[in-house]
Design a protein around this motif. Structure first.
Motif, PDB file in Angstrom:
ATOM      1  N   GLU A 134       4.608  11.158 -17.078  1.00 16.78           N
ATOM      2  CA  GLU A 134       4.857   9.727 -17.224  1.00 16.78           C
ATOM      3  C   GLU A 134       5.147   9.086 -15.859  1.00 16.78           C
ATOM      4  OE1 GLU A 134       7.618   8.694 -20.440  1.00 16.78           O
ATOM      5  OE2 GLU A 134       8.082   6.881 -19.267  1.00 16.78           O
ATOM      6  N   LYS A 135       5.946   9.780 -15.035  1.00 11.55           N
ATOM      7  CA  LYS A 135       6.243   9.274 -13.697  1.00 11.55           C
ATOM      8  C   LYS A 135       4.968   9.163 -12.862  1.00 11.55           C
ATOM      9  CE  LYS A 135      10.954  10.629 -12.660  1.00 11.55           C
ATOM     10  NZ  LYS A 135      11.755  11.750 -12.149  1.00 11.55           N
ATOM     11  N   ILE A 136       4.113  10.164 -12.985  1.00 10.64           N
ATOM     12  CA  ILE A 136       2.886  10.161 -12.186  1.00 10.64           C
ATOM     13  C   ILE A 136       1.950   9.037 -12.633  1.00 10.64           C
ATOM     14  CG2 ILE A 136       0.771  11.480 -11.685  1.00 10.64           C
ATOM     15  CD1 ILE A 136       2.574  13.938 -11.355  1.00 10.64           C
ATOM     16  N   ARG A 137       1.897   8.799 -13.953  1.00 13.61           N
ATOM     17  CA  ARG A 137       1.056   7.679 -14.440  1.00 13.61           C
ATOM     18  C   ARG A 137       1.560   6.342 -13.915  1.00 13.61           C
ATOM     19  NH1 ARG A 137      -2.727   9.577 -17.785  1.00 13.61           N
ATOM     20  NH2 ARG A 137      -2.212  11.504 -18.872  1.00 13.61           N
ATOM     21  N   SER A 138       2.863   6.256 -13.681  1.00 15.09           N
ATOM     22  CA  SER A 138       3.434   5.038 -13.112  1.00 15.09           C
ATOM     23  C   SER A 138       3.146   4.954 -11.605  1.00 15.09           C
ATOM     24  CB  SER A 138       4.944   5.013 -13.389  1.00 15.09           C
ATOM     25  OG  SER A 138       5.601   4.121 -12.519  1.00 15.09           O
ATOM     26  N   LEU A 139       3.404   6.057 -10.895  1.00 10.32           N
ATOM     27  CA  LEU A 139       3.155   6.091  -9.436  1.00 10.32           C
ATOM     28  C   LEU A 139       1.693   5.796  -9.113  1.00 10.32           C
ATOM     29  CD1 LEU A 139       5.252   9.287  -8.617  1.00 10.32           C
ATOM     30  CD2 LEU A 139       5.690   6.992  -7.696  1.00 10.32           C
ATOM     31  N   LEU A 140       0.814   6.214 -10.007  1.00  4.92           N
ATOM     32  CA  LEU A 140      -0.635   6.059  -9.847  1.00  4.92           C
ATOM     33  C   LEU A 140      -1.038   4.596  -9.713  1.00  4.92           C
ATOM     34  CD1 LEU A 140      -3.122   8.092 -10.291  1.00  4.92           C
ATOM     35  CD2 LEU A 140      -3.181   7.218 -12.615  1.00  4.92           C
ATOM     36  N   ILE A 141      -0.288   3.722 -10.395  1.00  2.00           N
ATOM     37  CA  ILE A 141      -0.625   2.302 -10.458  1.00  2.00           C
ATOM     38  C   ILE A 141       0.576   1.488  -9.987  1.00  2.00           C
ATOM     39  CG2 ILE A 141      -1.516   0.427 -11.931  1.00  2.00           C
ATOM     40  CD1 ILE A 141      -2.757   2.583 -13.727  1.00  2.00           C
ATOM     41  N   HIS A 142       0.859   1.556  -8.686  1.00  2.00           N
ATOM     42  CA  HIS A 142       1.903   0.730  -8.061  1.00  2.00           C
ATOM     43  C   HIS A 142       3.267   0.833  -8.719  1.00  2.00           C
ATOM     44  CE1 HIS A 142      -1.279  -1.014  -5.644  1.00  2.00           C
ATOM     45  NE2 HIS A 142      -1.971  -1.213  -6.743  1.00  2.00           N
ATOM     46  N   GLY A 143       3.618   2.003  -9.220  1.00  5.83           N
ATOM     47  CA  GLY A 143       4.941   2.173  -9.826  1.00  5.83           C
ATOM     48  C   GLY A 143       5.140   1.298 -11.044  1.00  5.83           C
ATOM     49  N   LYS A 144       4.086   1.170 -11.845  1.00  9.09           N
ATOM     50  CA  LYS A 144       4.131   0.252 -12.990  1.00  9.09           C
ATOM     51  C   LYS A 144       5.164   0.683 -14.024  1.00  9.09           C
ATOM     52  CE  LYS A 144       0.438   2.284 -15.845  1.00  9.09           C
ATOM     53  NZ  LYS A 144       0.984   2.510 -17.164  1.00  9.09           N
ATOM     54  N   GLY A 145       5.732  -0.313 -14.704  1.00  9.69           N
ATOM     55  CA  GLY A 145       6.568  -0.057 -15.866  1.00  9.69           C
ATOM     56  C   GLY A 145       5.724  -0.294 -17.102  1.00  9.69           C
TER      57      GLY A 145
ATOM     58  N   GLY B 162       5.073   2.851  -5.639  1.00  8.48           N
ATOM     59  CA  GLY B 162       3.990   3.776  -5.975  1.00  8.48           C
ATOM     60  C   GLY B 162       2.802   3.649  -5.055  1.00  8.48           C
ATOM     61  N   LEU B 163       1.632   3.886  -5.621  1.00  9.36           N
ATOM     62  CA  LEU B 163       0.383   3.897  -4.866  1.00  9.36           C
ATOM     63  C   LEU B 163      -0.697   3.204  -5.693  1.00  9.36           C
ATOM     64  CD1 LEU B 163       0.274   7.738  -4.169  1.00  9.36           C
ATOM     65  CD2 LEU B 163       0.867   6.027  -2.458  1.00  9.36           C
ATOM     66  N   ASN B 164      -1.862   3.039  -5.087  1.00 17.06           N
ATOM     67  CA  ASN B 164      -3.061   2.803  -5.880  1.00 17.06           C
ATOM     68  C   ASN B 164      -3.862   4.086  -5.772  1.00 17.06           C
ATOM     69  OD1 ASN B 164      -5.520   2.245  -6.931  1.00 17.06           O
ATOM     70  ND2 ASN B 164      -5.975   0.509  -5.605  1.00 17.06           N
ATOM     71  N   ALA B 165      -3.786   4.939  -6.759  1.00 19.31           N
ATOM     72  CA  ALA B 165      -4.367   6.278  -6.643  1.00 19.31           C
ATOM     73  C   ALA B 165      -5.187   6.647  -7.875  1.00 19.31           C
ATOM     74  CB  ALA B 165      -3.252   7.295  -6.412  1.00 19.31           C
ATOM     75  N   ARG B 166      -5.812   5.631  -8.508  1.00 20.03           N
ATOM     76  CA  ARG B 166      -6.567   5.885  -9.740  1.00 20.03           C
ATOM     77  C   ARG B 166      -7.896   6.596  -9.474  1.00 20.03           C
ATOM     78  NH1 ARG B 166      -4.926  -0.087 -10.683  1.00 20.03           N
ATOM     79  NH2 ARG B 166      -6.370  -0.283  -8.957  1.00 20.03           N
TER      80      ARG B 166
END
Ligand SMILES: *Cc1c(COP(=O)(O)O)cnc(C)c1O
Length: 376
Positions: free
Chosen positions: A211-222, A232-236
């Protein structure tokens, strides 16, 4: 002759690839389209882990779990000096210190006995927090995870498996990158499972980590990407790359088998005639209970330069992975290591040579390589 020929594979599945790309162009969901989730599910099934998160590269697949563990300045992360730079680079990028541990001379992977000693040394010195380990499954062969996980547990460390070269390799009945707390792989085109650009994925059974990684993947989204709860990052992973990987994954099992057949043939024929060649070839070693996916078929020779030169003159490409161990790279000067600190890695860097290997490699091409090495 090519070192890795991706053309034969493309010819085999070109219509499926074309159709997969066309589907993406038709639905137009280039970012986080349905193919991303579909691929993640297929990858999870293939490896036998609960959660897979597609991402933009193998490099980001290492960075994401380090960020999720909250690694930063003052932390020590233990890893091998005989790898590609990205492994220690991502540790350093978080602000943590990469602590190198020499390798086993037979497998080229981190030596568990030396790992235990290095962790103990850092704990006794008391300057850095021993936090985690990143073993690398070099050339497609898993590291010794039973030993590594036991040591990590003893000291309360996490383990991130760098399986950028080893997607689908097996260790005692289990598959890489599912051998540690978190696994990372790369879909760079030349890796065993490659896409047509950059791509990677993170593997874990830990739902909270996923879940944390899915958030970090898209700018630390909530709840969404405008509700940011962490840095986070933009790492999609691109939808188009996911669509291509779905088609490639369908034939991957068969391709692993082809890789293994080619590797076995190299080993049989090079070992049989090895010493007569004058190059004293040492073939790669695969311990019982392990299977490599042969990202590289890497021999060792004390006369490596002469052998490479002879092959080159015959039009046969060969590669040196890696010419310089990590502790001797300029970018790592600040860590204060010296020549002589990791003798096995240093000796390996001077003697290894990787030969062409890819699925669909014609027997005649392989024979040409073998004959060239063994005839003198
Ligand atoms: C290729 C590789 C990486 C980086 O993967 P990219 O997709 O190129 O970012 C990391 N670690 C190892 C061991 C690799 O071989």
């Amino acid at each position: 002759m090519e070192f890795i020929d991706l053309k034969a594979q493309q010819d085999r599945i070109r219509p499926q690839i074309d159709a997969a790309i066309k589907r993406v162009l038709d639905h137009g969901q280039y970012i986080m389209g349905p193919e991303v989730g579909q691929l993640e599910q297929m990858l999870a099934e293939f490896v036998g882990v609960k959660q897979v998160i597609g991402c933009s590269s193998g490099t980001d697949a290492l960075l994401l779990p380090l960020m999720a563990y909250g690694v930063g300045p003052g932390d020590a992360i233990f890893t091998t000096p005989f790898t590609f730079f990205a492994t220690c680079e991502m540790i350093a990028l978080t602000g943590a210190i990469p602590v190198f541990v020499d390798i086993d001379p037979d497998t080229y992977n981190i030596d568990p006995i030396k790992l235990d000693a290095a962790i103990l040394r850092v704990i006794c010195e008391g300057k850095l927090n021993a936090r985690g380990v990143i073993p690398v499954d070099l050339y497609g062969l898993p590291a010794d995870y039973d030993a590594i996980m036991a040591i990590a547990e003893k000291y309360g460390l996490f383990v991130i498996e760098d399986a950028a070269q080893a997607f689908g390799a097996t260790y005692k009945g289990r598959k890489a990158p599912g051998l540690a707390h978190v696994g990372a792989t790369s879909f760079f085109p030349a890796k065993p499972l490659g896409c047509y650009g950059d791509g990677g994925a993170v593997f874990t059974d830990d739902d909270e980590m996923a879940e944390k990684i899915r958030s970090l993947l898209i700018h630390g989204k909530g709840l969404d990407k405008y509700d940011n709860v962490r840095i986070g990052l933009n790492a999609r992973l691109d939808t188009i790359q996911a669509a291509i990987l779905i088609e490639k994954l369908k034939i991957y099992e068969a391709e692993i088998e082809m890789r293994q057949q080619i590797a076995n043939r190299y080993t049989q024929r090079l070992v049989a005639k090895g010493d007569a060649s004058g190059f004293s070839i040492v073939s790669p070693f695969v311990p019982g209970g392990y299977d490599s996916v042969w990202a590289q078929y890497t021999i060792r020779s004390k006369r490596r330069e002469a052998l490479k030169c002879q092959l080159h003159q015959a039009g046969i490409p060969s590669m040196i992975y890696y010419m310089k161990p990590m502790h001797l790279l300029k970018a790592n000067n600040y860590l204060g290591y010296m020549n002589g600190d990791f003798p096995i890695s240093e000796d390996s860097a001077k003697t290894v040579l990787s030969l062409p290997l890819y699925p669909y490699m014609p027997k005649s091409v392989q024979d040409q390589i073998i004959d060239n090495i063994t005839q003198c």
